[in-house]
Scaffold this active site. Structure first.
Site, PDB file in Angstrom:
ATOM      1  N   LYS A  55     -10.188   0.563  -1.176  1.00  0.00           N
ATOM      2  CA  LYS A  55     -10.080   0.290   0.269  1.00  0.00           C
ATOM      3  C   LYS A  55     -11.305   0.796   1.024  1.00  0.00           C
ATOM      4  O   LYS A  55     -11.711   1.947   0.884  1.00  0.00           O
ATOM      5  CB  LYS A  55      -8.822   0.954   0.819  1.00  0.00           C
ATOM      6  N   GLU A  89       0.846  -1.189   0.000  1.00  0.00           N
ATOM      7  CA  GLU A  89       0.000   0.000   0.000  1.00  0.00           C
ATOM      8  C   GLU A  89       0.890   1.250   0.000  1.00  0.00           C
ATOM      9  O   GLU A  89       1.908   1.291   0.702  1.00  0.00           O
ATOM     10  CB  GLU A  89      -0.855  -0.015   1.273  1.00  0.00           C
ATOM     11  N   CYS A 109      -4.594  -3.162   4.107  1.00  0.00           N
ATOM     12  CA  CYS A 109      -4.211  -2.699   5.450  1.00  0.00           C
ATOM     13  C   CYS A 109      -5.323  -2.835   6.505  1.00  0.00           C
ATOM     14  O   CYS A 109      -5.675  -3.939   6.888  1.00  0.00           O
ATOM     15  CB  CYS A 109      -3.685  -1.264   5.347  1.00  0.00           C
TER      16      CYS A 109
END
Ligand SMILES: *[C@@H]1O[C@H](CO)[C@@H](O)[C@H](O)[C@H]1NC(C)=O
Ligand SMILES: *[C@@H]1O[C@H](CO)[C@@H](O)[C@H](O)[C@H]1NC(C)=O
Ligand SMILES: *[C@@H]1O[C@H](CO)[C@@H](O)[C@H](O)[C@H]1NC(C)=O
Length: 507
Positions: A185, A82, A218
Site C-alpha cells: 500500500k 484490508e 483503501c
C-alpha cells in the site's frame, strides 16, 4: 466489432491453449466478502507468534467458510478486505507477531500450499494458498509483510532504524495456490505499524477468465499513484481491499466506489470490513453498467456478507485506455475530529453562504423554489444546477447546491473541485453539509461544472444508502462535466461531481 477476441500474453510457460483467448462479451463470476473481523482486544501489546496465529486463525476460519460458499456459487475470484486477518490499531512493535516475509512473485514462483517447507514463518500465506487451491479460485487477501532493508546505507534512507520495513500488503493466489502478486500500500492512513514503500508499486496480475486486474488498497483510491497510473496504462479491472470509515455526504464507501468505477469507466471489486463502532461497512462489485453492493444500516446485525456476481470482462484497448474520467467523488473514509479552515475567507454574493462539509468550506445556495436554475461559485470555480422537485410536494426538506475548490487538509491532504447537490440535515442553512442518510424529495436535475481536471467522479446517493446510476454523464474537451438524472426511485441525499486536482496535491 473490429476485434472479436482479445489476446492476452502471459509470461508464464504453463499456459494452456484456450485460456489465452477471451472473446469479446465474455463474463466471469466474482465475489467480495465484507468481513466482521475478530479484533485483538489489546492491539498495542506485543504478543508471541503463537498467540498471533491463534488470533488470526479465527479470521482465517471465516475466510475458509466463505471461500467454500463462494466456490459453490461458481466464483472464480474472491476478495477479502484490508486488515481482515489481523485487525488494526497496532504499533510498529505490537504487530510483529502477525508479520510474514512475503517473497516477491516477480522474482520467484512459489506455491505455499504445495511447498510449505520453502520458507518458515509463513503459516498465513500457506493457509490462504491452500484455500485458493482447495476451492479452485483466485483469492486476494491483505496482511502484513516484513522485508529487510537493503544493506547499502545509501538506498536504505527510508528504512527504520530497526533495519526492516513493514508493509500493508495485498497478496493474490491463483486457483492452484501459486502466489502471483504482492502489492504494498502506497497511501497509508494513520497506520503506525506500517511503512510507505520506497517506490510506488504498480502491480497487476493476469487471470485466464478475465484478463488483467490492478491492485489498490483503501486510501490509495483517492490519489494519483498508483491508481491513476494503472488506469492510464489501460488497466480496466481493479481489486480494492479496504477498511473505510464512512463519511457522508460525499465519502460513503459505496458512494465513492460507484463514483470511481463510473469516472474511470472501470470495474471495481471492493471488499470492506464490517465494524459498527468504527462505522465500517459498504462493499460491492461495480462495472460501468451495474452495481452489486451491500451497505449495512443502523440496527442490522453486525455480521459478514458475501456478494457474488457475474461481471462482463472489460477489454483493454491496446495501450490507450478506454477509461473516460468523466466524474469522481471525494473520499470520506477515515475519521477525523478537528476543523481546519486553512483557506482564506471568501467573499460571496449575499444569497450564498459558507458551510462546512466534511471539513471543507463549501459555498452554498439554497434550492428555494420547487424548480429553477442556480449557480454557485467558489472563487472562479462554478457549479450550475437546473432542477425540478417531484412531485410538486409539500416536502419541507431543505436542499443546497455547493461548490468547493481547494485543498482538503483534515486527515489527509488532497486538492479538490467539487459540485454537490445535498439534502441539508435540518431546516436551517447551517445544517447544509452535515451528514444525513434519509430523504423523501425526488429531484430531476442537471448538474454541471467546468473543472480544472479530467478526473471527475460522479455519484448519486438516494435515501437509505441506495445508489442510483446516473442516466447521463458527459465530459467535453474543456472538462465541462454534466450529469443528468430523473425519475429517482427514492429521495435524493447527494448528487456529486467530485473532481480530483491531482496536479495540485504537492503544492
Ligand atoms: C482504534 O483507534 C481508534 C482511533 O484511535 C478508536 O476509535 C478505535 O476504538 C480503536 N479500535 C480498536 C479496535 O481498538
Ligand atoms: C466505457 O467502457 C465501455 C466498456 O468497455 C465502452 O463500451 C465505452 O465506450 C466506454 N466509455 C467511454 C466514454 O469511454
Ligand atoms: C430564490 O433565490 C433566488 C436567488 O438567490 C432569488 O432570486 C429568488 O427571489 C428566491 N425565490 C424565493 C421564492 O425566495
Amino acid at each position: 466489432m473490429f476485434l472479436s477476441a482479445l489476446i492476452y500474453c502471459y509470461l508464464c510457460s504453463s499456459l494452456r491453449f484456450g485460456e489465452a483467448v477471451l472473446s469479446a462479451g465474455s463474463s466471469y463470476v466474482a465475489a467480495v466478502y465484507e468481513h466482521r473481523v475478530f479484533l485483538n482486544p489489546e492491539p498495542r501489546v506485543p504478543l508471541s507468534r503463537c498467540d498471533a496465529l491463534k488470533h488470526v486463525q479465527k479470521n482465517l476460519d471465516i475466510y475458509e467458510e466463505q471461500a467454500a460458499r463462494a466456490a459453490k456459487q461458481g466464483a472464480q475470484i474472491l476478495v477479502f478486505p484490508e486488515d481482515g486477518i489481523q485487525g488494526f490499531n497496532f504499533s510498529r512493535l505490537s504487530i510483529s507477531g502477525y508479520l510474514e516475509t512475503i517473497p516477491d512473485p516477480q522474482q520467484e514462483k512459489w506455491n505455499p500450499c504445495k511447498e510449505p517447507g520453502r520458507y518458515t514463518n509463513t503459516e498465513i500465506l500457506q493457509r490462504l494458498s491452500c484455500m485458493a487451491h482447495g476451492y479452485n479460485l483466485y483469492l486476494v487477501a491483505n496482511m502484513g509483510d516484513l522485508q529487510p532493508c537493503p544493506v547499502e546505507p545509501s538506498s536504505s534512507s527510508s528504512c527504520s532504524p530497526d533495519g526492516h520495513w513493514q508493509f500493508n500488503t495485498n497478496v493474490v493466489f491463483s486457483s492452484d495456490g501459486q502466489l502471483v502478486a504482492r502489492y504494498h500500500k502506497r497511501n497509508l492512513y494513520f497506520e503506525e505499524a506500517f511503512d510507505t514503500p520506497p517506490q510506488t508499486e504498480i502491480i497487476t496480475f493476469d487471470t485466464p477468465f478475465a484478463g488483467r486486474f490492478g491492485l489498490l488498497t483503501c486510501f490509495d483510491i483517492l490519489f494519483h499513484d498508483p491508481t491513476v497510473v494503472l488506469v492510464e496504462r489501460g488497466v480496466r479491472q481493479f481489486i480494492f481491499p479496504t477498511a473505510w470509515m464512512n463519511q457522508l455526504p460525499l465519502l460513503d464507501t459505496i458512494q465513492f466506489q460507484r463514483a470511481f468505477s463510473l469516472g474511470a469507466n472501470v470495474t471495481l471489486l471492493a471488499s470492506n470490513i464490517r465494524n459498527d463502532h468504527l462505522i465500517m461497512t459498504g462493499s460491492g462489485m461495480y462495472t460501468p453498467f451495474t452495481a452489486t453492493y451491500h451497505h449495512a444500516r443502523q440496527g442490522d446485525p453486525e455480521e459478514g456478507r458475501l456478494l457474488v456476481a457475474t461481471l462482463p470482462v472489460l477489454e483493454e484497448s491496446g495501450g490507450r485506455t478506454e477509461s473516460t474520467f468523466s466524474a469522481a467523488t471525494d473520499s470520506g473514509y477515515c475519521q477525523k475530529d478537528s476543523c481546519d479552515y486553512s483557506s482564506p475567507p471568501k467573499t460571496v454574493p449575499s444569497s450564498s453562504f459558507i458551510s462546512s462539509m466534511m471539513y471543507d468550506p463549501f459555498s452554498f445556495v439554497l434550492l428555494n423554489e420547487t424548480a429553477g436554475k442556480l449557480e454557485v461559485c467558489d472563487g472562479t470555480f462554478c457549479c450550475q444546477l437546473q432542477y425540478r422537485q417531484l412531485p410538486q410536494s409539500d416536502s419541507t426538506e431543505l436542499y443546497a447546491l455547493g461548490a468547493f475548490a481547494g485543498t482538503h487538509t483534515v486527515n489527509g491532504r488532497y486538492a479538490l473541485q467539487v459540485c454537490a447537490l445535498v439534502r441539508c440535515a435540518g431546516r436551517d442553512s447551517s445544517s447544509c453539509g452535515q451528514e444525513v442518510e434519509e430523504a423523501e424529495t425526488k429531484i430531476d436535475f442537471r448538474l454541471e461544472g467546468k473543472f480544472g481536471t479530467r478526473y471527475v467522479y460522479p455519484s448519486i446517493l438516494a435515501s437509505g444508502l441506495v445508489l442510483e446510476q446516473p442516466q447521463h454523464v458527459e465530459k467535453n474537451e474543456n472538462n465541462i462535466v454534466t450529469m443528468i438524472h430523473s425519475d429517482m426511485t427514492d429521495g435524493l441525499v447527494t448528487a456529486c461531481l467530485y473532481g480530483r486536482m491531482y496536479q495540485l496535491d504537492n503544492q
